[in-house]
Write an enzyme that holds these catalytic residues in place. Sequence first.
Site, PDB file in Angstrom:
ATOM      1  N   TRP A 162      15.917  -7.117   3.315  1.00 51.75           N
ATOM      2  CA  TRP A 162      15.742  -6.126   4.381  1.00 51.75           C
ATOM      3  C   TRP A 162      17.056  -5.847   5.112  1.00 51.75           C
ATOM      4  O   TRP A 162      17.139  -5.928   6.330  1.00 51.75           O
ATOM      5  CB  TRP A 162      14.666  -6.605   5.346  1.00 51.75           C
ATOM      6  CG  TRP A 162      13.279  -6.579   4.780  1.00 51.75           C
ATOM      7  CD1 TRP A 162      12.912  -6.468   3.479  1.00 51.75           C
ATOM      8  CD2 TRP A 162      12.048  -6.690   5.516  1.00 51.75           C
ATOM      9  NE1 TRP A 162      11.550  -6.507   3.342  1.00 51.75           N
ATOM     10  CE2 TRP A 162      10.994  -6.637   4.584  1.00 51.75           C
ATOM     11  CE3 TRP A 162      11.750  -6.849   6.868  1.00 51.75           C
ATOM     12  CZ2 TRP A 162       9.644  -6.724   4.954  1.00 51.75           C
ATOM     13  CZ3 TRP A 162      10.415  -6.934   7.243  1.00 51.75           C
ATOM     14  CH2 TRP A 162       9.371  -6.862   6.298  1.00 51.75           C
ATOM     15  N   THR A 173      20.236   0.930  -4.843  1.00 52.49           N
ATOM     16  CA  THR A 173      19.265   0.320  -3.941  1.00 52.49           C
ATOM     17  C   THR A 173      18.070   1.214  -3.617  1.00 52.49           C
ATOM     18  O   THR A 173      17.230   0.826  -2.796  1.00 52.49           O
ATOM     19  CB  THR A 173      19.952  -0.091  -2.626  1.00 52.49           C
ATOM     20  OG1 THR A 173      20.563   1.065  -2.033  1.00 52.49           O
ATOM     21  CG2 THR A 173      21.009  -1.156  -2.894  1.00 52.49           C
ATOM     22  N   TYR A 228      13.166  -2.424  -9.644  1.00 49.40           N
ATOM     23  CA  TYR A 228      14.354  -2.853  -8.908  1.00 49.40           C
ATOM     24  C   TYR A 228      14.480  -4.373  -8.980  1.00 49.40           C
ATOM     25  O   TYR A 228      15.546  -4.911  -9.313  1.00 49.40           O
ATOM     26  CB  TYR A 228      14.256  -2.393  -7.455  1.00 49.40           C
ATOM     27  CG  TYR A 228      15.376  -2.897  -6.566  1.00 49.40           C
ATOM     28  CD1 TYR A 228      16.666  -2.395  -6.689  1.00 49.40           C
ATOM     29  CD2 TYR A 228      15.134  -3.884  -5.608  1.00 49.40           C
ATOM     30  CE1 TYR A 228      17.701  -2.862  -5.878  1.00 49.40           C
ATOM     31  CE2 TYR A 228      16.160  -4.350  -4.791  1.00 49.40           C
ATOM     32  CZ  TYR A 228      17.439  -3.836  -4.924  1.00 49.40           C
ATOM     33  OH  TYR A 228      18.452  -4.301  -4.125  1.00 49.40           O
ATOM     34  N   THR A 245      18.403 -10.190  -4.366  1.00 52.50           N
ATOM     35  CA  THR A 245      17.367  -9.724  -3.454  1.00 52.50           C
ATOM     36  C   THR A 245      16.123 -10.599  -3.482  1.00 52.50           C
ATOM     37  O   THR A 245      15.841 -11.280  -4.486  1.00 52.50           O
ATOM     38  CB  THR A 245      16.962  -8.280  -3.844  1.00 52.50           C
ATOM     39  OG1 THR A 245      15.851  -7.850  -3.060  1.00 52.50           O
ATOM     40  CG2 THR A 245      16.566  -8.200  -5.302  1.00 52.50           C
TER      41      THR A 245
END
Length: 309
Positions: free
Chosen positions: A164, A68, A133, A107
């Site tokens: 988040w 991450t 990412y 994500t």
Amino acid sequence: MRVAVIGVIGRLGRALVGALEEAPFTGTRGPIKWDQPELELDTLTEASAGALLDRERPEVVVHTAAWTDVDGCARDPELAMRRNGTAVGELAAACARRGIDLVVISTNEVFDGRRTDGIGYAPGDERHPINPYGAAKAEAERLATAAFEAEGARGRLGIVRTSWLYGPPGNDFPAKIAGAALRAREAGEPLRVVGDEIGVPTYTPDLAEAIVELLAADAITEAPARTAIHHLVNAGRASRADWAREVLRAARIDVEVVEVPAATWQRASTPPLWAVLAPTPLPSGEPMRDWREALADAVPDLLRSLRAG
């Protein structure tokens, strides 16, 4: 139901194990906690994952492990793709061959964040990542979907996108912003925080409970679909500066917050400026609670960490 969790030492993995231990459907033995060498993201293969699946025989696998560090991913895109992309494809292939359901955590960064209509991204919106990412996560979604939709595949795939994330054990945005605020106050300076990144702060215990709700209701997908995408985030939206102000208010740290554009900070990764996901319904029909309510529950841990530091 035998549920295996991959990534149990991570922020979400810890929260999910805790939530599953309280869930009646996992039985007296609780969830299977996986952190085995066979699942190391750098070396995971369909064969190594398959051997573990055959030995432990779960009915559902929830894959929370990921690299991450978005700036680290930007500095080494090939490693990011291996850890966050192809490793997921290998795991998905092993699950699909055995008829084992899989839940993959993804994500908001599969989207470019250039939307300007004020509407959150929906599950069916076209993916268009702007950093390594996000590119790796988008590839993970593609590979996992292909594995479960291949001829002869069995089981179901759920893709859970979120944004988040923060929560225990700390070292997250609230902890970092509180530490920066204390240093700014000591120096007699304002705290500069990005004001043009908009997203949804999501508390890991809340996300874990939402995933457990999906599993409890057998709602990974709706028949006859083999795959489904869920957007699970706390309600509301905020800029990074809004989030920072709420953290400082709750922690009673008095310092001026000055909003600056994201371009002010030189970073290896380019973050999406519009990071808002449109939440999908949970089986109960109740939305996840507002992010400010969730943050209030996180404050005691934050204050303890500040005192310890």
